[in-house]
Design a protein around this motif. Structure first.
Motif: not given
Length: 350
Positions: A284-294
């Motif tokens: 799971x991707x994360x720490x990337x607002x606009x894409x994936x928070x986590x």
């Protein structure tokens, strides 16, 4: 009689005065708006149930990073903060297989499907929760015997995932063990915990003491629990490494009744196995607002449980979380370097 120049001068002063008044009004309005928002935010965070929950999410997230020293600044009670710490430091551990069972029982063999399955299948993950959202990938590997632990042979640093692939020819790969990582600048040369490769103990200690192990036997059975390296070798484990927490054991979701906020929201990696033997990689991707928070640990456990996974454990997360397929990144790392981080080992499909 006024001269033309004096008239122009007076008009300029009037215009400047009007502009000054407008500017002061804008500044005053902005300051009042800011103070109002600050007061409303303070009231929400410290005087509402939702606000307290948000602060718990923040503390749980910080406690699972290199910046855990910031967690007290979420201003939770000492009791609540200690409760969150204990949930992370001392998760429930259940041995998925006993030594006796592994020695006496015949290994489970998946029935041959009527139609030959692809070795690797990919599924997209794109989900929203009330306060956050996340994207990721699931990789299904139909032949569990094709899954192996790759270990770096470097001394000064670990390998990037694509370097592991170039050395081994792996078709699919995800990160595995954690490692010493001061302030996020660790070079991943040495894994935390035990490491077993091809039935040989490369590292027989558990650096943090309370971490669990995940191993795959020569027969392709995934095992998780609190075992020593020698116990795992005696049980027929081919490859193994340490991390935590366990997510699913014996088909039971260990996070079903736990507060999600204890582990916060982060990029995640997990490994699991379905009843038919299929190995499952999840990132799971994360720490990337606009894409994936986590995602929370609850989210990861739920996703795997919904897909029939009966045994699963979390791998290292954060900026280490990444998945490659055919030597191309199919998830988006939160590491500033697009190729990800240096890692001591990785789970791969060969």
């Amino acid at each position: 009689m006024q001269t033309l120049s004096r008239t122009h001068t007076r008009k300029k002063k009037q215009r400047r005065t009007r502009r000054g008044r407008v500017l002061r009004r804008i500044l005053l309005t902005s300051m009042m708006t800011f103070v109002t928002c600050l007061l409303l935010g303070f009231t929400f965070l410290f005087f509402t149930e939702k606000g307290e929950e948000l602060r718990e999410w923040g503390a749980g997230t910080l406690l699972t990073t290199q910046h855990d020293y910031w967690a007290p600044y979420m201003f939770l009670s000492d009791e609540k903060l200690e409760e969150l710490k204990q949930q992370i430091r001392n998760p429930v551990v259940i041995n998925s297989v006993s030594e006796t069972e592994q020695k006496t029982e015949e290994p489970e063999v998946a029935e041959e499907p009527e139609v030959k399955r692809e070795l690797i299948e990919i599924e997209e993950i794109d989900e929203k929760r009330s306060n956050y959202y996340f994207k990721g990938k699931i990789m299904y590997i139909s032949d569990p015997k094709r899954v192996q632990l790759l270990v770096t042979n470097r001394k000064e640093r670990g390998d990037l995932l694509d370097e592991f692939v170039n050395k081994s020819g792996a078709l699919g790969i995800v990160n595995a063990s954690g490692f010493y990582d001061p302030d996020g600048y660790g070079k991943g040369a040495v894994a935390n915990g035990l490491v077993i490769k091809d039935g040989k103990i490369l590292q027989g200690y558990n650096a943090k003491g309370s971490e669990t192990a995940l191993g795959i036997t020569f027969d392709g059975k995934l095992i998780t629990g609190n075992y020593t390296a020698q116990q795992l070798v005696d049980m027929g484990v081919k490859d193994a490494m340490s991390f935590r927490p366990q997510l699913i054991v014996g088909g039971k979701n260990l996070f079903a009744d736990k507060p999600a906020k204890s582990w916060g929201i982060q990029p995640r990696t997990a490994i699991g196995q379905k009843a038919d033997g299929t190995i499952v990689f999840l990132v799971i991707d994360g720490r990337q607002p606009g894409h994936s928070i986590g995602a929370s640990m609850n989210d990861v456990a739920d996703i795997l449980e919904e897909r029939g996974v009966v045994t699963a454990m979390a791998m290292d997360g954060g900026s280490s979380s990444m998945m490659l397929y055919n030597n191309e990144a199919i998830t988006k790392t939160s590491c500033p370097y697009y190729r990800g981080r240096y890692l001591p080992n990785a789970w791969a499909v060969l």
